[in-house]
Each structure stands twice: as C-alpha cells, then as structure tokens.
Design an enzyme around this catalytic site. Structure first.
Site, PDB file in Angstrom:
ATOM      1  N   HIS A  47       0.817  -1.221   0.000  1.00  0.00           N
ATOM      2  CA  HIS A  47       0.000   0.000   0.000  1.00  0.00           C
ATOM      3  C   HIS A  47       0.846   1.265   0.000  1.00  0.00           C
ATOM      4  O   HIS A  47       0.336   2.354  -0.280  1.00  0.00           O
ATOM      5  CB  HIS A  47      -0.983  -0.005   1.185  1.00  0.00           C
ATOM      6  CG  HIS A  47      -0.376   0.331   2.504  1.00  0.00           C
ATOM      7  ND1 HIS A  47      -0.117  -0.609   3.478  1.00  0.00           N
ATOM      8  CD2 HIS A  47       0.023   1.504   3.032  1.00  0.00           C
ATOM      9  CE1 HIS A  47       0.403  -0.034   4.540  1.00  0.00           C
ATOM     10  NE2 HIS A  47       0.503   1.252   4.294  1.00  0.00           N
ATOM     11  N   SER A  54       4.630   1.598   8.262  1.00  0.00           N
ATOM     12  CA  SER A  54       4.220   0.656   7.219  1.00  0.00           C
ATOM     13  C   SER A  54       5.428  -0.001   6.581  1.00  0.00           C
ATOM     14  O   SER A  54       6.405   0.660   6.246  1.00  0.00           O
ATOM     15  CB  SER A  54       3.436   1.384   6.128  1.00  0.00           C
ATOM     16  OG  SER A  54       2.114   1.571   6.491  1.00  0.00           O
ATOM     17  N   ASP A  65      -0.874  -7.587   1.294  1.00  0.00           N
ATOM     18  CA  ASP A  65      -0.216  -6.275   1.383  1.00  0.00           C
ATOM     19  C   ASP A  65       1.296  -6.448   1.508  1.00  0.00           C
ATOM     20  O   ASP A  65       1.882  -6.293   2.580  1.00  0.00           O
ATOM     21  CB  ASP A  65      -0.776  -5.502   2.580  1.00  0.00           C
ATOM     22  CG  ASP A  65      -0.294  -4.059   2.622  1.00  0.00           C
ATOM     23  OD1 ASP A  65       0.250  -3.592   1.608  1.00  0.00           O
ATOM     24  OD2 ASP A  65      -0.460  -3.416   3.675  1.00  0.00           O
TER      25      ASP A  65
END
Length: 603
Positions: free
Chosen positions: A145, A286, A191
């Site tokens: 992402h 992330s 992801d």
C-alpha cells in the site's frame, strides 16, 4: 452571482469607460493571500529543483562506484548473485521492553545505533513514507500500500540502516517495485511488495538482511516479537526522530478475529500487541518488520510479519495487523531469483547508453522483448533493440511528467491549510490528474480512521558531485552534462537567497466582460520576486470557489514567468517583463485586455 462578486471585490463606480469593458482588481486581502501561497509555491519549487539535482548527483556517485569496482557500470539486472552482506538475522542486543505495556513506537524505547541492521526507510522524492526490511543484498520487503498512486521507481530511494557507531546511512536508488499481483488496496489482502535496489548492499557495510521463515507457519501465540520503526509517536502525531523499538506478543487467530472483526484475513494477516493497548506500530511504520527470535547457539531474528494496518495506534482492544511473510515464501524466492524474463526497469533503461553499450550487454538488457519473436535471431535482436529504445523514451517522458506533477502537487498542497485561503475559498479541490497521482496517503494505513496523515516532508541534503575521470566509465560524462544542464535550468530559483524567496502579487486586473463557461475571467497579473518583476495574462475567479480553482494554475504561471524573466535577464526589457501565458500571447508592452487602457499600478 453578481451580488457575490460585488460583495467580495470593490468595483469601480462606472460599468463602462469610453465604450471599453469594465475592469476590476482583486482587493488587497486577496493579493496578500495570493502572495503567501506564491511564496509557499516558490519554496516547493526550490525543493523540487534541489531534489532533481540530488537525484542525478546520486546516479553519478553510484556510477562512479560501479566503475571503480568492476571497471564498467552495469545495470543491476545484469548483476548475477551479488554476495550476501553477512549472516542473516544477527543483531546487537538492546533493551526493548518485553513485558510492560506502556511503550509505543508509538512510544517504546529508543533503539541503539545499528540495533536493527535490516531496517530501512523508503523515501518518495526525499519524503520518508514507509519502512522496509532488507531480506537480501539487493532486495527490500515492504507493504504494497506504500506505492498506491506512486508506482514510479524513479521517484523512490531507500535509506539503509546506520552503523553501530552512528555512521551516516547510505541512500540507494530504487531499481524496481514489485507489488504482490493480488494485493487489494480496499482490504489490504496480500499487502506485500518487493523493492529491488539499484546497487546491492556492500558485504562490509553496516546493513545486513533479516532471515526469512523456513516453515509456512508462525511461532505460537504469546511469543514476544519485536517491532521497530520511525513512525508516529501517537496517532496523527509527529514521527520519531530516531529508530524506536518495542516487543509485542503474537495473538491467536480467534483473539484477532474478536478484536478486529471481518477486516482481518487470517490467510494472509496476523495480529500482535497488547489488548490493554499502549504498544503498537503507527503511521510511518508501514512495511516495517515484525521479527521473532529463533533460539540456538547464535540466536537470530526471523521476519514473520510486515506492518500493514491498524485501527488507531496503541488503542485498547485494537492490536496491530501484519502481513504474514511465511505464506509468501515461494513468491518471494521466485521474484528474487535472477531472470532474463523480467522487463527492464526504467532506471536500467535510462542508465543504458545505446551508442556506447557493448552489444552483449544490450542483448541481455533487451532479451525480454525477444521472447515471443517468431523471426530469425538477427531480426528478433533488432526488434528487441527498437522496443528497448521505445520504452526508454516512454520512461523519459514518465520521469518528466511525474516531476512536473510533483511540482504542481507541492504547490497545491500548500494552499489548503492557510487561513486566508479558507476565508476566500473553503473548498479547494485538487485537479483530477494530481489527485489520482497523489502519493501522500497515510503510511501504516489507518483503514478505519479518516483523520490520519503522512509524516512531514523531509528532503535529502545536497550531495557533492563525485570527482574523477570519466575515462573507462561509459555513461558518466553524459550524466555530468545532465547535472550541469539541470543546475543551469534551475539556477533561477536555486540562486535566490532564502531571505528574498518571497512572491508578491502587486495587481490582478480582471476583465468583467470576458467570463468563460467555467466562471473564470481573463486577467492581467503583475508580480515580483526578489527585485525581479513580471506581468502575464491568465484566468482568475472572482467568487470564493472559482478563485480557489484558479489559484494553482495562476501560481504555476507565475513560476514559469519568473523563470523566463530570469533567463532573459540580460535583455533590454526594462524593469517589467511581459510574459504572456497560454493561447493568444500579446506583444510586449501591450495590455492584453484592452490595448488602449494600460494596467494601472498600485502605489
């Protein structure tokens, strides 16, 4: 509508003068807002110019390094099996909190330098957006992402881990981005993304890879595993200035389902954290690692999770969610295996110098395009070479387009939060192309909260141009020429002292008889920058919504006008230079709205 214009702007007392259409000026308050936004746009333009120069300087540095090491630069795709930078998973001991649930990264504790040699930082145009994990000499694993809306590898760099003695971290360009083909940005299913580095990590450096799991399952629930990163210290808060670390327990699938509901996909996701809250990853983390220690004579860290998403940061009953690395083992090995079946990346093609490249190297680089060719070997080689050249040209255009969009986006992003602009136009909207391309989404995505934001902008320090002879290093001299050309093209903004980097809008004179179908009016604009003055024509709105819509284009026109004026500074144009924009450019010295009515200047 006319009443709104009259209320917003002071109009002249008469509607017509000598049969000519009526003009009106934007009030001083609007000019002040324009000037403030113009100054912010100038600052963004200066940073973008510096970043473009830094990128080429970095290419020169890496090209010189390759030539010194092998006598000839090679694209990363042509390097076969680079040596691994030391044993995987070995790290310095630290004092990461194991039992108490008060820390956060969101809190945690500051990690000693070099404690996480596989932790890297992914930067988009110099702005840190995500973390990542070094899993091989040339490969970084991160969250898919991170690249939604920004898949162009030319805009990304990776900052490797700093050394245990605080040595400066190395910054490496990205050669290729490989998101998992089944990644779903709506559910964060799969992801995961692999990032190929332009040059492999040096075996003698401070960075070393983490170990990948050998079995398709994780340790049992309750196992204390480590998280680390530079992410926010609390939800929507500032990012950490140094790496922080903490330990969180793995939770069972049933516990995760009860806490997170249907958003959890156990086939590709796991969760970890304290149900009491307090310890968690957050925005900016992330793609960072969730590692668990593997016991043995020489304990090592194994990567079992990649930071993906969460409901808030460290909130009670909301553990963090990580992509399960073990179930993707086969895909990871397949992608990291050297193969000529992969299409060359834009960075490889832009580094390719067709007139000087050896025929064997060119054939290897372009082999992808000859795979399905039914003709003779010679004909297929020529076809592959032509397709390589065509894709190279597309890459050049892609790089230029993203640079221009980035400049416009930076200017637009600076418009929204200003109080003066909110007063004039409470609903400023990005143009569709910039909105679709905008990469500034929350890092460590907070899917269930809409108020999250990305980390603050940071730009890399300017790197000195590496010195040395270009003899024996093909392609180095063109890069140096490109660097010199960039420095010349951006000199107009880079040479402006910071104390003079301010745009002043002196006058915006609108023709009320020229309203377009979109609600904009043709206008004559005068502005100044550091003693240099320009005048140009454009379109401006006179109502809050239309004024807001016209601001981005007006600022871009002003930047272009100042650039043209700087390039022509030696010409005898006088103190003011007319730089008309768009169709119907007027001759210098003539008013664009009415040749017989010169623009009045404000005192």
């Amino acid at each position: 509508m006319l009443l709104a214009v009259l209320l917003l702007l002071p109009l002249p007392s008469s509607w017509f003068a000598h049969g000519h259409p009526l003009y009106t000026r934007l009030p001083p308050s609007a000019l002040q807002v324009l000037s403030a936004q113009g100054t912010q746009a100038l600052q963004a333009a200066q940073r973008s110019a510096q970043w473009a120069i830094n990128r080429v300087a970095m290419e020169i540095q890496h090209r010189s390094h390759e030539c010194r090491g092998s006598g000839r630069p090679r694209p990363q795709a042509l390097l076969q099996d680079p040596p691994e930078p030391g044993p995987c998973g070995e790290r310095r001991p630290s004092t990461a909190n194991v039992t108490r649930a008060h820390g956060r990264i969101v809190g945690g504790s500051a990690a000693p330098p070099g404690a996480w040699p596989w932790l890297v930082r992914l930067q988009l145009g110099g702005q840190p957006l995500c973390g990542g994990v070094l899993v091989a000499a040339s490969w970084v694993l991160t969250a898919a992402h991170c690249f939604v809306g920004a898949p162009n590898e030319l805009l990304w760099t990776v900052t490797l881990a700093e050394g245990s003695r605080g040595e400066q971290a190395e910054e490496v360009p990205v050669n290729r981005i490989l998101p998992h083909p089944k990644f779903d940005p709506r559910t964060f299913h799969n992801d995961l993304a692999l990032v190929q580095l332009w040059t492999p990590v040096s075996p003698g450096g401070s960075a070393r890879p983490v170990c990948l799991p050998q079995e398709p399952q994780e340790p049992p629930a309750g196992t204390a595993c480590a998280i680390a990163g530079w992410g926010a210290l609390f939800e929507d808060g500032p990012e950490a200035e140094a790496v922080r670390e903490a330990r969180v327990p793995l939770l069972s699938t049933d516990t995760c389902r009860r806490a997170l509901g249907p958003g959890l996909r156990p086939s590709t996701m796991l969760c970890a954290g304290y149900l009491a809250g307090g310890v968690d990853s957050c925005q900016g983390d992330s793609g960072g690692p969730l590692t668990c220690s593997e016991p043995g004579p020489r304990p090592r860290e194994v990567l079992f999770g990649v930071t993906s998403w969460g409901d808030g940061c460290g909130e009670p009953g909301k553990p963090g969610v990580y992509t399960r690395v073990a179930v993707f083992k086969d895909w990871l090995q397949e992608q990291m295996s050297a193969s000529s079946s992969r299409e060359p990346s834009c960075r490889e093609l832009l580094a390719w110098d067709p007139p000087q490249e050896l025929q064997a190297d060119a054939a290897r680089l372009c082999a992808f395009y000859a795979r399905l060719c039914p003709g003779s070997q010679g004909a297929c080689a020529r076809l592959a070479h032509q397709q390589c050249l065509q894709r190279r040209r597309r890459c050049e255009l892609r790089s230029l387009a993203h640079t221009l969009l980035g400049l416009l986006r930076n200017a637009q992003e600076l418009l929204g939060p200003r109080p003066g602009l909110r007063r004039l136009a409470p609903a400023l909207a990005l143009p569709a192309p910039a909105l679709r391309e905008s990469p500034l989404h929350p890092a460590r995505e907070l899917r269930l909260h809409s108020g999250s934001r990305a980390a603050g902008t940071r730009f890399p320090k300017r790197r000195p141009e590496p010195r040395g002879e270009a003899n024996g290093c093909p392609g180095l001299e063109p890069l140096r020429q490109k660097l010199a050309a960039l420095q010349g093209a951006h000199a107009w903004i880079l040479q402006v002292p910071s104390e003079h980097l301010a745009m002043n809008f002196h006058e915006v004179l609108a023709d009320l008889g020229s309203k377009t179908l979109t609600g904009l009016f043709r206008a004559w604009v005068r502005a100044g920058l550091g003693g240099r003055h320009v005048a140009f024509s454009g379109l401006v709105g006179l109502e809050p919504a239309t004024l807001a819509r016209s601001l981005p284009r007006l600022l871009v026109q002003a930047l272009q006008a100042f650039r043209v004026a700087a390039l022509a500074e030696g010409e005898p144009e006088g103190p003011w230079m007319d730089v008309g924009q768009g169709p119907g450019l007027e001759r210098k010295g003539h008013h664009p709205l009415n040749p017989q009515v010169p623009p009045a200047r404000q005192p």
